[in-house]
Each structure stands twice: as C-alpha cells, then as structure tokens.
Design an enzyme around this catalytic site. Structure first.
Site, PDB file in Angstrom:
ATOM      1  N   HIS A 219     112.591 -28.008 -80.865  1.00  0.00           N
ATOM      2  CA  HIS A 219     113.930 -28.593 -80.717  1.00  0.00           C
ATOM      3  C   HIS A 219     115.036 -27.628 -81.172  1.00  0.00           C
ATOM      4  CE1 HIS A 219     113.642 -29.762 -85.053  1.00  0.00           C
ATOM      5  NE2 HIS A 219     114.956 -29.693 -84.997  1.00  0.00           N
TER       6      HIS A 219
ATOM      7  N   LYS B 227     127.022 -12.902 -98.418  1.00  0.00           N
ATOM      8  CA  LYS B 227     127.136 -11.506 -98.834  1.00  0.00           C
ATOM      9  C   LYS B 227     126.402 -10.592 -97.860  1.00  0.00           C
ATOM     10  CE  LYS B 227     127.209 -12.851-103.729  1.00  0.00           C
ATOM     11  NZ  LYS B 227     126.474 -12.763-105.017  1.00  0.00           N
TER      12      LYS B 227
ATOM     13  N   ASP C 134     122.605  -8.523-100.995  1.00  0.00           N
ATOM     14  CA  ASP C 134     122.341  -9.511-102.040  1.00  0.00           C
ATOM     15  C   ASP C 134     121.800  -8.833-103.281  1.00  0.00           C
ATOM     16  OD1 ASP C 134     122.979 -11.409-100.082  1.00  0.00           O
ATOM     17  OD2 ASP C 134     120.903 -11.518 -99.410  1.00  0.00           O
TER      18      ASP C 134
ATOM     19  N   ASP D  66     106.315 -30.357 -81.569  1.00  0.00           N
ATOM     20  CA  ASP D  66     107.613 -29.727 -81.832  1.00  0.00           C
ATOM     21  C   ASP D  66     107.394 -28.359 -82.469  1.00  0.00           C
ATOM     22  OD1 ASP D  66     110.287 -29.237 -82.144  1.00  0.00           O
ATOM     23  OD2 ASP D  66     110.598 -30.694 -83.764  1.00  0.00           O
TER      24      ASP D  66
ATOM     25  N   SER E 147     115.656 -27.349 -89.954  1.00  0.00           N
ATOM     26  CA  SER E 147     114.740 -27.494 -88.830  1.00  0.00           C
ATOM     27  C   SER E 147     114.129 -26.154 -88.431  1.00  0.00           C
ATOM     28  CB  SER E 147     115.478 -28.075 -87.632  1.00  0.00           C
ATOM     29  OG  SER E 147     115.770 -29.434 -87.821  1.00  0.00           O
TER      30      SER E 147
END
Length: 391
Positions: A182, A207, A210, A244, A341
């Site tokens: 999805h 940033k 990091d 999915d 997700s």
C-alpha cells in the site's frame, strides 16, 4: 527508550568492557598488537579480523583481553582504534600477521550471501542484522545513531513537484528494499504522490549530517527505484489488506557501511517460532503523541497478540484477517502509526542477529487500547521474495 552511540568500549552486551590501561602509544598509523606483530592503527570498523571477533555470539574472557589490549592511539578513522592485523587471538595464527588491506565493502558480495541453491541473494548472519555498538541510553523512544541500519525512508513527489517522506522500508540486500504494497500503489498515489526515491542511512531528517555525542554518521544516500514489484495477490481496494508486501529494486547496488547494512529475513534455515506475549520491535519516523512525524528514528517494543482473538476483534469492523497477518500491540498510546507503514517489525533471534518478522500494514487508528496493529508476516512470503529478487 532513547539511546545514542558513544563507542568507548568493546561493544556487544556480552563483552562490554571499557578500554583502560591500554597499550603504549605507537607512531601514528603503525603499531604492534598483543602478539607483537606489526599492524596498522585503524578504526575497529575497518578491521575485519577484530570486528568479526566482536560480533561473535559468545566472546571468551581471553578474547576480551585480546580486544582490550589491541587498542592503539593516533589511528585512522572512527574511534575506537585497534592495532589491525589478521590476528584474532593470542599466539601463533593460521594466517600471516601482516595488516589486512582496508577496502570498501563490495556490495555485490555483501548482499549476495544466503541460502545455497536459492540464488544466494539474501544475506545470513553476520552479514545482516548487526547490533548497535553503543551502550548509552537516553530518555524517550529515539533509536541510537547506528541502530537498525537497514531502515529506509520512501520519498514521494506530488503533482506540484513537492517532495515528501512518508512510508518506511528495510534494506534486505544491496539491491532490494522490502516495504508494504500500500506504500507503492493505491491511495498513496493520490494522497501523497508518486514514489520516486529510497533514502538510506537516515537518522535525523532535520539534519544533513547526524551527530550524537561527537559520533557522526555518513551522509544519507538517496537511491532511485528501477522497479517496484507488488505481491501479485495484493488488491489495493480490499479493506482486508492481505498480502500487503512489495519489493523495490534500487537503480544501482548500494555501498554498505556501518550505517547501512541489510536486515536478516527468517529463511527456512534460521526461522524461529513467534510466541504470544513475545516482545517485538517496530521502528520508523511516523506520528508520535506530540507531532505528525518524528524527525528522529524511533523504536517501540510491542507484545505479540493471539491471532484468533485479534481476528475476532477486527471482524467487528468487517475486516477478515488471515494467518499471514500478525497482530502486535494493542496497548494505549503504544503503536506504530501514520508514516510507519512499510517499516519493519523485528526481533533478535537466530545467532543473535536482527530479523524482520513483519511489515507495518494497518490498524484501527493508532494506539487504541485493545486494538493491535496488523503486520504482514514476512516468513510466509520468503518463497515469493526469493523468486522475485535477482542479482
């Protein structure tokens, strides 16, 4: 909990001893190891012989002493520095004791090792699912800067040309990212935009570079997508959201480093049962209780739910779950949410490496007590993954 990387000792939780009372300072770049063999003073991340020793499941007290006494100063690269030779222990070695050459990781090799006879395209430990090298813990739910180094962020472009980071994913070898279907087709195309880019090596999206306590990661890598393959049985109009899962083939092999490594998948040879109540870890940059998105990569430990009870719960909303969907969580305000997700649900399992057990799929809003999140069960799709990926 929030943790960061301050690497000041020998790293695994089984052998976390600080480097103290160390070897005498040698000339810059040159040193002698505990066996008095000459080597190069390098970052341990660039010394495969000692790094592989650190990454063992069990490290003996003799090995710990050898690691501790291998530290040197005035070295090259990221701390801690060690006197690097081919030696891995005290005494005569089977191989020569000259310092091994330092070469960049070959993505074509590191991403190709897995089960024999299956195309050798999925890595196995220790070439996947590495542990964090830090032992410092902060408050909150932020991950450490070198934790879950397979995490990917997906970038979309809308009709106005605006770029937006939305779904997550996970690097499974040097060429493929695993995500949710999805996140590739369906409503996401209208609501967010067209999927264009995969971002790897990210920690803090606010940033460019990091840094935490003086430890900095490498610049983020942005990769194009050569091909997106959604599971053939996935239907974007099906509210049950079964199957999915999707694979993204990157437009070129990614060069692996200490901040970009693949996660292990539960292959037949390494698969372990998932038990009710067992804590699994979900990670991402999705919605928090205080913001629509987190700029810093988050982690959350969640318990596995009984599938039958979870299925009955979702049936109340006319959603029919199948066995290849995994229910996790259901605690108030503790859940994956919008923006997570496609990200991984993980645990440390066989050989103490990190394995991806699920893909974030959907839920009944976020963090509602009694409503677990639903994840695609990765182990049920290993055959499809192996059939789909190619060199």
């Amino acid at each position: 909990m929030k943790s960061t990387r301050q690497v000041v000792g020998i790293f695994l939780s089984t052998c976390l001893l600080p480097f103290i009372f160390l070897q005498s300072v040698q000339a810059q770049g040159s040193c002698r190891n505990p066996n008095q063999n000459q080597g190069q003073c390098l970052s341990i991340y660039d010394c495969q012989s000692l790094l592989s020793l650190v990454q063992q499941t069990f490290v003996t007290s003799e090995d710990r002493n050898f690691l501790r006494n291998s530290q040197c100063t005035n070295g090259v690269g990221r701390q801690p520095h060690v006197c690097c030779t081919n030696d891995r222990s005290y005494g005569p070695q089977d191989t020569t004791s000259t310092a091994p050459p330092v070469t960049p990781a070959n993505p074509g090799q590191q991403g190709q090792e897995g089960q024999q006879g299956q195309g050798n395209l999925l890595p196995s430990p220790p070439k996947c699912g590495p542990h964090s090298f830090s032992n410092k813990v902060y408050n909150g739910n932020d991950t450490a800067i070198d934790e879950f180094t397979w995490m990917a962020l997906l970038e979309y472009v809308d009709r106005r040309g605006r770029r937006e980071l939305s779904c997550g994913g996970s690097l499974i070898n040097s060429r493929y990212v695993l995500t949710a279907a999805h996140c590739v087709i369906g409503d996401v195309e209208k609501a967010v935009g067209r999927l264009t880019t995969v971002r790897l090596g990210e920690y803090d999206t606010s940033k460019d570079i990091d840094c935490v306590d003086g430890i900095c990661n490498l610049p983020v890598i942005e990769m194009g997508i050569e091909q997106a393959t959604v599971h053939p049985q996935y239907d974007p109009n099906d509210r049950n959201r079964v199957h999915d899962i999707a694979l993204l083939r990157l437009d070129r092999p990614v060069t692996l480093n200490e901040y970009i490594q693949p996660v292990c998948l539960p292959l037949v040879s390494t698969r372990m049962a998932i038990n009710i109540g067992e804590l699994l870890v979900v990670s991402g940059w999705g919605r928090t209780t205080t913001a629509r998105k987190s700029t810093i990569k988050q982690r959350l430990d969640l318990p596995v739910n009984d599938h039958d009870s979870c299925a009955r719960k979702f049936a109340m909303r006319n959603i029919q779950l199948i066995s290849s969907q995994l229910c996790v969580g259901g605690e108030f305000y503790r859940d994956s949410c919008d923006g997570d997700s496609g990200g991984p649900l993980m645990r440390r399992a066989y050989d103490q490496a990190w394995y991806q057990e699920g893909v974030v799929s959907f839920g009944n809003r976020c963090g509602l007590e009694g409503w677990p999140g639903v994840y695609t069960r990765v182990s049920d799709y290993i055959d499809w993954i192996l059939e789909t990926i190619r060199p």
